[in-house]
Design a protein around this motif. Structure first.
Motif, PDB file in Angstrom:
ATOM      1  N   THR A 106      96.383  72.880  42.122  1.00  0.00           N
ATOM      2  CA  THR A 106      95.603  72.974  40.464  1.00  0.00           C
ATOM      3  C   THR A 106      94.928  71.605  40.650  1.00  0.00           C
ATOM      4  O   THR A 106      95.148  70.362  41.013  1.00  0.00           O
ATOM      5  N   LEU A 107      93.730  71.546  39.846  1.00  0.00           N
ATOM      6  CA  LEU A 107      92.830  70.540  39.816  1.00  0.00           C
ATOM      7  C   LEU A 107      92.780  69.447  38.938  1.00  0.00           C
ATOM      8  O   LEU A 107      91.356  69.285  37.753  1.00  0.00           O
ATOM      9  N   GLY A 108      94.141  69.759  37.661  1.00  0.00           N
ATOM     10  CA  GLY A 108      94.221  68.971  35.929  1.00  0.00           C
ATOM     11  C   GLY A 108      94.079  69.800  35.042  1.00  0.00           C
ATOM     12  O   GLY A 108      93.832  70.947  34.187  1.00  0.00           O
ATOM     13  N   SER A 109      94.046  69.034  33.930  1.00  0.00           N
ATOM     14  CA  SER A 109      94.484  69.478  32.491  1.00  0.00           C
ATOM     15  C   SER A 109      93.629  70.307  31.972  1.00  0.00           C
ATOM     16  O   SER A 109      91.680  69.547  32.143  1.00  0.00           O
ATOM     17  N   TYR A 110      93.491  71.260  31.257  1.00  0.00           N
ATOM     18  CA  TYR A 110      92.081  71.921  31.056  1.00  0.00           C
ATOM     19  C   TYR A 110      92.342  71.745  29.030  1.00  0.00           C
ATOM     20  O   TYR A 110      91.355  72.634  28.216  1.00  0.00           O
ATOM     21  N   GLY A 111      93.537  71.432  28.649  1.00  0.00           N
ATOM     22  CA  GLY A 111      93.914  71.253  27.554  1.00  0.00           C
ATOM     23  C   GLY A 111      94.022  69.957  26.714  1.00  0.00           C
ATOM     24  O   GLY A 111      94.461  70.161  25.455  1.00  0.00           O
ATOM     25  N   SER A 112      93.599  68.631  27.338  1.00  0.00           N
ATOM     26  CA  SER A 112      94.047  67.715  26.965  1.00  0.00           C
ATOM     27  C   SER A 112      92.310  67.330  26.443  1.00  0.00           C
ATOM     28  O   SER A 112      90.957  67.197  25.890  1.00  0.00           O
ATOM     29  N   TYR A 113      91.363  65.910  27.287  1.00  0.00           N
ATOM     30  CA  TYR A 113      90.723  65.038  27.808  1.00  0.00           C
ATOM     31  C   TYR A 113      89.765  65.762  27.747  1.00  0.00           C
ATOM     32  O   TYR A 113      89.089  64.774  26.948  1.00  0.00           O
ATOM     33  N   MET A 114      89.125  67.337  28.005  1.00  0.00           N
ATOM     34  CA  MET A 114      87.980  67.643  27.933  1.00  0.00           C
ATOM     35  C   MET A 114      87.291  67.982  26.640  1.00  0.00           C
ATOM     36  O   MET A 114      87.146  68.732  26.502  1.00  0.00           O
ATOM     37  N   THR A 185     101.039  77.093  32.405  1.00  0.00           N
ATOM     38  CA  THR A 185     101.019  75.601  32.605  1.00  0.00           C
ATOM     39  C   THR A 185      98.927  76.038  32.160  1.00  0.00           C
ATOM     40  O   THR A 185      98.340  76.203  32.513  1.00  0.00           O
ATOM     41  N   GLU A 186      98.640  74.454  31.660  1.00  0.00           N
ATOM     42  CA  GLU A 186      97.437  74.701  30.569  1.00  0.00           C
ATOM     43  C   GLU A 186      96.596  73.665  32.229  1.00  0.00           C
ATOM     44  O   GLU A 186      95.697  72.347  31.705  1.00  0.00           O
ATOM     45  N   ASN A 187      96.520  73.971  33.154  1.00  0.00           N
ATOM     46  CA  ASN A 187      96.163  73.427  34.324  1.00  0.00           C
ATOM     47  C   ASN A 187      94.641  74.340  35.255  1.00  0.00           C
ATOM     48  O   ASN A 187      95.394  75.538  35.186  1.00  0.00           O
TER      49      ASN A 187
END
Length: 271
Positions: A106-114, A185-187
């Motif tokens: 899993t490479l981090g969120s796509y629902g926040s800082y992007m 999850t939004e990852n």
């Protein structure tokens, strides 16, 4: 500069011995690690951090860890005179059962800082010029002792909790796939592969499509509870984007003609 960081990382990691007995207490007793993936993941971070500190020193750069452990990334590297060109470095760990197991991260969120630029991230997303992942892959040793205590002089009796450690350092977009890391999850998930070299060489689909296409794909990827889902796969996205390119926005400027050109080239090579 970023390529130099990767080159130095591989040079220095060649000399690292990953064999770890456990945690040494003040009474010279070793507490074994067991096979808990979170503990082992933290161990690999501890191996990587001094390497990154050495690299930063040699390149006259600053290495920082965010004050909060819950924000992206694990490490930030930058030159003091160019603070707007930060390099994000995230460390990810996974284990496989056999040489033919599918490797997944899993490479981090796509629902926040992007989407938000400042949510759950140190500094701003637009302050970063590069985003790297250091990935560790290992086989779990089920013979390892859970929470056993050994005297230091008996350390040779400890069974190491992992074997066959492999590692890579690559830009995130080059190892990303088109599916979330897990269903609820939004990852971002890495592209699935049984071949470690494909990760080490960054051979994911976005390596051909480019960083901007990756950013667009994951910025607009439907959230887990979204009722409308314009696309959930790369093939659907490649149809959706050309029809919506005029309304697409990123946190940074991008060239729509280059994006569309990369998509047409990708379609031609994978049709």
């Amino acid at each position: 500069m970023a390529d130099c960081i990767v080159e130095k990382f591989y040079q220095k990691m060649k000399h690292v011995n990953f064999e770890t007995y456990g945690i040494l207490d003040s009474n010279n007793q070793i507490h074994t690690l067991g096979t808990d993936s979170k503990i082992i993941g933290r161990i690999f971070e501890m191996f990587a951090q001094p390497i990154l500190e050495e690299i930063a020193t040699e390149l006259n750069m600053t290495l920082k860890t965010p004050e909060s452990q819950t924000v992206y990334p694990d490490f930030v590297m930058f030159k003091e005179e160019k603070p707007e060109e930060k390099i994000a470095i995230d460390i990810k760990t996974t284990y496989v059962s056999t040489d033919q197991s599918i490797i997944k991260f899993t490479l981090g969120s796509y629902g926040s800082y992007m989407r938000n630029n400042t949510k759950n991230i140190a500094y701003r997303y637009t302050d970063y010029s590069k985003h790297y992942v250091i990935g560790f892959i290992y086989k779990r040793n089920d013979r390892a002792q859970e929470s056993r205590v050994y005297k230091y002089e008996n350390r040779k009796e400890v069974i190491f909790p992992y074997t066959n450690v492999k590692y890579f350092m690559e830009e995130k977009y080059k190892i990303a796939g088109d599916k979330p890391g897990s269903g609820n999850t939004e990852n971002i998930g890495s592209f699935p592969t049984r071949n470690f070299l494909e990760l080490q060489n960054g051979q994911g689909p976005f390596s051909e499509l480019g960083q901007d296409v990756f950013d667009i794909y994951w910025k607009y990827y439907p959230k887990y509870r979204a009722t409308e889902k314009p696309y959930t796969s790369l093939s659907e996205f490649l149809v959706w984007l050309p029809a919506h390119i005029d309304s697409v926005e990123l946190l940074h400027d991008f060239d729509a003609d280059i994006v569309l050109g990369n998509i047409e080239k990708y379609k031609g090579q994978h049709s």
